[in-house]
Write a protein that holds these residues in place. Structure first.
Motif, PDB file in Angstrom:
ATOM      1  N   ASP A  93      -2.287   3.063  -7.152  1.00 42.40           N
ATOM      2  CA  ASP A  93      -2.030   3.483  -8.527  1.00 42.40           C
ATOM      3  C   ASP A  93      -3.343   3.599  -9.299  1.00 42.40           C
ATOM      4  OD1 ASP A  93      -0.910   4.156 -10.903  1.00 42.40           O
ATOM      5  OD2 ASP A  93      -0.044   2.183 -11.331  1.00 42.40           O
ATOM      6  N   PRO A  94      -4.077   4.693  -9.074  1.00 43.21           N
ATOM      7  CA  PRO A  94      -5.379   4.824  -9.741  1.00 43.21           C
ATOM      8  C   PRO A  94      -5.277   4.936 -11.256  1.00 43.21           C
ATOM      9  CG  PRO A  94      -4.763   6.869  -8.634  1.00 43.21           C
ATOM     10  CD  PRO A  94      -3.790   5.832  -8.191  1.00 43.21           C
ATOM     11  N   LEU A  95      -4.103   5.319 -11.780  1.00 44.04           N
ATOM     12  CA  LEU A  95      -3.960   5.520 -13.219  1.00 44.04           C
ATOM     13  C   LEU A  95      -3.599   4.253 -13.978  1.00 44.04           C
ATOM     14  CD1 LEU A  95      -2.100   8.960 -13.241  1.00 44.04           C
ATOM     15  CD2 LEU A  95      -4.538   8.515 -13.524  1.00 44.04           C
ATOM     16  N   SER A  96      -3.306   3.163 -13.281  1.00 44.66           N
ATOM     17  CA  SER A  96      -2.967   1.921 -13.983  1.00 44.66           C
ATOM     18  C   SER A  96      -4.178   1.423 -14.762  1.00 44.66           C
ATOM     19  CB  SER A  96      -2.505   0.855 -12.995  1.00 44.66           C
ATOM     20  OG  SER A  96      -3.561   0.483 -12.130  1.00 44.66           O
ATOM     21  N   SER A  97      -3.922   0.663 -15.797  1.00 48.44           N
ATOM     22  CA  SER A  97      -5.003   0.235 -16.695  1.00 48.44           C
ATOM     23  C   SER A  97      -6.020  -0.669 -16.006  1.00 48.44           C
ATOM     24  CB  SER A  97      -4.407  -0.489 -17.913  1.00 48.44           C
ATOM     25  OG  SER A  97      -3.662  -1.624 -17.495  1.00 48.44           O
ATOM     26  N   ASP A  98      -5.591  -1.381 -14.970  1.00 49.54           N
ATOM     27  CA  ASP A  98      -6.499  -2.301 -14.276  1.00 49.54           C
ATOM     28  C   ASP A  98      -6.841  -1.818 -12.871  1.00 49.54           C
ATOM     29  OD1 ASP A  98      -3.987  -2.613 -13.240  1.00 49.54           O
ATOM     30  OD2 ASP A  98      -4.087  -4.803 -13.083  1.00 49.54           O
ATOM     31  N   SER A  99      -6.747  -0.517 -12.635  1.00 46.95           N
ATOM     32  CA  SER A  99      -6.979   0.011 -11.291  1.00 46.95           C
ATOM     33  C   SER A  99      -8.449  -0.120 -10.899  1.00 46.95           C
ATOM     34  CB  SER A  99      -6.580   1.489 -11.226  1.00 46.95           C
ATOM     35  OG  SER A  99      -7.544   2.289 -11.879  1.00 46.95           O
ATOM     36  N   PRO A 100      -8.717  -0.253  -9.589  1.00 45.28           N
ATOM     37  CA  PRO A 100     -10.122  -0.303  -9.138  1.00 45.28           C
ATOM     38  C   PRO A 100     -10.863   1.001  -9.436  1.00 45.28           C
ATOM     39  CG  PRO A 100      -8.622  -0.127  -7.268  1.00 45.28           C
ATOM     40  CD  PRO A 100      -7.772  -0.387  -8.470  1.00 45.28           C
ATOM     41  N   HIS A 101     -10.133   2.119  -9.565  1.00 45.69           N
ATOM     42  CA  HIS A 101     -10.772   3.387  -9.916  1.00 45.69           C
ATOM     43  C   HIS A 101     -11.415   3.310 -11.301  1.00 45.69           C
ATOM     44  CE1 HIS A 101      -8.066   4.570  -6.681  1.00 45.69           C
ATOM     45  NE2 HIS A 101      -8.716   5.714  -6.573  1.00 45.69           N
ATOM     46  N   ARG A 102     -10.665   2.782 -12.264  1.00 48.71           N
ATOM     47  CA  ARG A 102     -11.214   2.675 -13.625  1.00 48.71           C
ATOM     48  C   ARG A 102     -12.404   1.715 -13.659  1.00 48.71           C
ATOM     49  NH1 ARG A 102      -7.947   5.300 -17.140  1.00 48.71           N
ATOM     50  NH2 ARG A 102      -5.737   5.541 -16.572  1.00 48.71           N
ATOM     51  N   ARG A 103     -12.275   0.627 -12.929  1.00 49.11           N
ATOM     52  CA  ARG A 103     -13.378  -0.334 -12.883  1.00 49.11           C
ATOM     53  C   ARG A 103     -14.609   0.291 -12.229  1.00 49.11           C
ATOM     54  NH1 ARG A 103     -14.254  -4.161  -8.834  1.00 49.11           N
ATOM     55  NH2 ARG A 103     -12.112  -3.872  -8.066  1.00 49.11           N
ATOM     56  N   ALA A 104     -14.404   1.026 -11.126  1.00 54.89           N
ATOM     57  CA  ALA A 104     -15.527   1.663 -10.435  1.00 54.89           C
ATOM     58  C   ALA A 104     -16.197   2.711 -11.324  1.00 54.89           C
ATOM     59  CB  ALA A 104     -15.035   2.299  -9.137  1.00 54.89           C
ATOM     60  N   LEU A 105     -15.398   3.447 -12.087  1.00 53.75           N
ATOM     61  CA  LEU A 105     -15.960   4.458 -12.983  1.00 53.75           C
ATOM     62  C   LEU A 105     -16.854   3.800 -14.033  1.00 53.75           C
ATOM     63  CD1 LEU A 105     -16.208   7.310 -14.111  1.00 53.75           C
ATOM     64  CD2 LEU A 105     -14.038   6.960 -15.317  1.00 53.75           C
ATOM     65  N   ARG A 106     -16.376   2.736 -14.616  1.00 51.75           N
ATOM     66  CA  ARG A 106     -17.163   2.044 -15.635  1.00 51.75           C
ATOM     67  C   ARG A 106     -18.469   1.503 -15.042  1.00 51.75           C
ATOM     68  NH1 ARG A 106     -13.794  -1.456 -16.472  1.00 51.75           N
ATOM     69  NH2 ARG A 106     -14.743  -3.249 -15.416  1.00 51.75           N
ATOM     70  N   ILE A 107     -18.376   0.940 -13.843  1.00 51.00           N
ATOM     71  CA  ILE A 107     -19.569   0.371 -13.196  1.00 51.00           C
ATOM     72  C   ILE A 107     -20.579   1.458 -12.866  1.00 51.00           C
ATOM     73  CG2 ILE A 107     -20.384  -0.762 -11.091  1.00 51.00           C
ATOM     74  CD1 ILE A 107     -17.660  -2.280 -11.111  1.00 51.00           C
ATOM     75  N   ALA A 108     -20.099   2.589 -12.349  1.00 47.21           N
ATOM     76  CA  ALA A 108     -21.004   3.686 -11.997  1.00 47.21           C
ATOM     77  C   ALA A 108     -21.677   4.260 -13.237  1.00 47.21           C
ATOM     78  CB  ALA A 108     -20.231   4.772 -11.268  1.00 47.21           C
ATOM     79  N   GLN A 109     -20.936   4.388 -14.322  1.00 45.23           N
ATOM     80  CA  GLN A 109     -21.518   4.895 -15.572  1.00 45.23           C
ATOM     81  C   GLN A 109     -22.597   3.954 -16.091  1.00 45.23           C
ATOM     82  OE1 GLN A 109     -17.773   5.160 -17.661  1.00 45.23           O
ATOM     83  NE2 GLN A 109     -17.678   7.401 -17.460  1.00 45.23           N
ATOM     84  N   GLU A 110     -22.342   2.665 -16.019  1.00 40.64           N
ATOM     85  CA  GLU A 110     -23.328   1.679 -16.479  1.00 40.64           C
ATOM     86  C   GLU A 110     -24.566   1.690 -15.586  1.00 40.64           C
ATOM     87  OE1 GLU A 110     -21.061  -1.898 -16.408  1.00 40.64           O
ATOM     88  OE2 GLU A 110     -20.012  -1.495 -18.306  1.00 40.64           O
ATOM     89  N   ALA A 111     -24.362   1.824 -14.273  1.00 41.59           N
ATOM     90  CA  ALA A 111     -25.493   1.851 -13.343  1.00 41.59           C
ATOM     91  C   ALA A 111     -26.350   3.092 -13.559  1.00 41.59           C
ATOM     92  CB  ALA A 111     -24.979   1.811 -11.902  1.00 41.59           C
ATOM     93  N   LEU A 112     -25.705   4.230 -13.807  1.00 41.90           N
ATOM     94  CA  LEU A 112     -26.442   5.464 -14.062  1.00 41.90           C
ATOM     95  C   LEU A 112     -27.255   5.338 -15.352  1.00 41.90           C
ATOM     96  CD1 LEU A 112     -27.057   8.417 -13.344  1.00 41.90           C
ATOM     97  CD2 LEU A 112     -25.011   9.071 -14.626  1.00 41.90           C
ATOM     98  N   ALA A 113     -26.637   4.784 -16.382  1.00 39.73           N
ATOM     99  CA  ALA A 113     -27.318   4.638 -17.668  1.00 39.73           C
ATOM    100  C   ALA A 113     -28.528   3.706 -17.575  1.00 39.73           C
ATOM    101  CB  ALA A 113     -26.338   4.127 -18.718  1.00 39.73           C
ATOM    102  N   SER A 114     -28.430   2.706 -16.711  1.00 40.66           N
ATOM    103  CA  SER A 114     -29.526   1.735 -16.590  1.00 40.66           C
ATOM    104  C   SER A 114     -30.558   2.137 -15.542  1.00 40.66           C
ATOM    105  CB  SER A 114     -28.964   0.357 -16.252  1.00 40.66           C
ATOM    106  OG  SER A 114     -28.306   0.382 -14.987  1.00 40.66           O
TER     107      SER A 114
END
Length: 397
Positions: A93-114
């Motif tokens: 369930d990638p669309l759930s609020s606590d899905s690993p997809h959402r977490r991975a997206l946030r982590i990748a965005q933060e890593a790119l920014a840093s």
């Protein structure tokens, strides 16, 4: 499961040996600590095939590795696109609020920014990770934004490029085609032109799934694509762009593409020759020239090009002493796949040398994870079909 041997194979980057060793692993093996340790080693070494295999066979991707690292977090933070794709492939369930997809997206965005890993070689594929996860979550960026992500490194072999092209290529609309065509026509910017051509090629693949599966079915916008691409095959000077144009033209054209690409069979760049070896065939009005070109390509210095050419000749309807001599010469080819195609070419012509070579290859195959197992199975199927056809024909007379 022999973990030391498996880890040694991963360290040597020998995916075939690793997968052969994994073939006899039991469900208990794959549920245990050793499987998690192997997954960690394969992921860190970038062994995508091994990671895919382990995930398919239900190795737990939620268990932290021995140093406490969460697998999904590690892959997203380090921009390991293919590893992350495998790790997330069983998420329901990638669309759930606590899905690993959402977490991975946030982590990748933060890593790119840093700027995590920005100085490494090759650079991490954070943009690819972000593009794929956004698409999974229903976030669709504009073609210009996806191209901008690809052109940061401007490397068609980088995952950032591939992922942008792939997701644009799935948008089978007039708007996307027109955008790609305009980008491909931009003579002022080579990278933009390459990206547009690549997108046109991926669109052709997607269009082919949309049209009725008929041999003469024309792809959407095929005439416009051909009108632009055909002259490019004669005028393009950049080898990488020419190779992309050959692939795109061959995908759109419903007419004989052989005449258009024959001139490039002896091109100095292996990427161009690889394109020719992929799309050239002998079932054409240019039969003799195509045959000569493929025969020439069987001696190419690039192993995959030799293999492509031998494979095309092996399954053709041709049978001459010269062709058999080419196959026989490649029974000792240093590249395994080329030897297999050469053996198949002779076997399909009832030549005992090929049948004997296929038997020898089969004797060295340990299990279905061994190199050549799938192709060898295909060849034996063709041989059985051919034998039945000959038997039926003989009985009819």
């Amino acid at each position: 499961m022999n973990l030391p041997l498996l880890l040694a194979a991963v360290e040597l980057e020998d995916d075939d040996a690793t997968l052969e060793l994994l073939y006899d692993a039991t469900a208990d093996d794959l549920a245990g600590d050793d499987a998690v340790a192997l997954l960690a080693a394969a992921a860190r070494a970038g062994r995508q095939r091994v990671v895919d295999y382990l995930v398919v066979w239900d190795v737990d991707v939620t268990r932290p590795w021995d140093d406490g690292v969460d697998p999904v977090t590690w892959a997203a933070e380090n921009g390991r696109y293919w590893v992350l794709q495998a790790l997330l492939s069983r998420s329901r369930d990638p669309l759930s609020s606590d899905s690993p997809h959402r977490r991975a997206l946030r982590i990748a965005q933060e890593a790119l920014a840093s700027g995590v890993g920005a100085a490494s070689e090759p650079p991490p594929a954070h943009r690819a990770v972000i593009t794929a996860l956004e698409a999974e979550l229903g976030i669709h960026r504009s073609p210009d934004e996806l191209m901008a992500r690809a052109l940061v490194h401007a490397d068609p072999d980088h995952d950032d490029w591939f992922t942008s092209v792939f997701h644009l290529g799935r948008r089978t609309s007039r708007e996307t085609f027109d955008w790609a065509l305009e980008a491909a026509q931009d003579a002022s910017d080579l990278d933009r032109r390459r990206f547009g051509l690549d997108t046109m090629g991926y669109l052709a693949i997607a269009f082919s799934f949309d049209v009725e599966q008929e041999n003469d079915a024309e792809l959407p916008f095929a005439r416009e694509a051909e009108d632009f691409l055909r002259p490019l095959l004669d005028s393009e000077q950049d080898p990488r762009t020419l190779a992309t144009a050959i692939a795109a033209y061959s995908s759109y054209s419903s007419s004989d593409t052989v005449a258009a690409i024959l001139a490039h069979a002896r091109h100095t760049d292996p990427r161009v020759r690889a394109g020719v070896s992929t799309f050239l065939h002998t079932n054409t009005a240019k039969h003799e020239e195509a045959l000569a070109a493929l025969m020439h390509l069987t001696d190419d210095s690039t192993p995959t090009i030799r293999t492509n050419a031998l494979g095309k000749l092996a399954t053709s309807a041709l049978d001459t002493p010269e062709l058999r001599a080419v196959f026989a010469a490649h029974l000792a080819d240093p590249y395994f796949d080329a030897r297999l195609e050469a053996a198949a070419g002779l076997a399909l012509r009832d030549d005992e040398r090929g049948l004997s070579a296929l038997d020898k290859i089969r004797s060295g195959i340990k299990n279905m994870n061994s190199p050549g197992w799938g192709r060898l199975s295909d060849m034996h199927h063709l041989l059985r079909v051919r034998a039945k056809t000959v038997e039926t024909t003989t009985q009819g007379h």
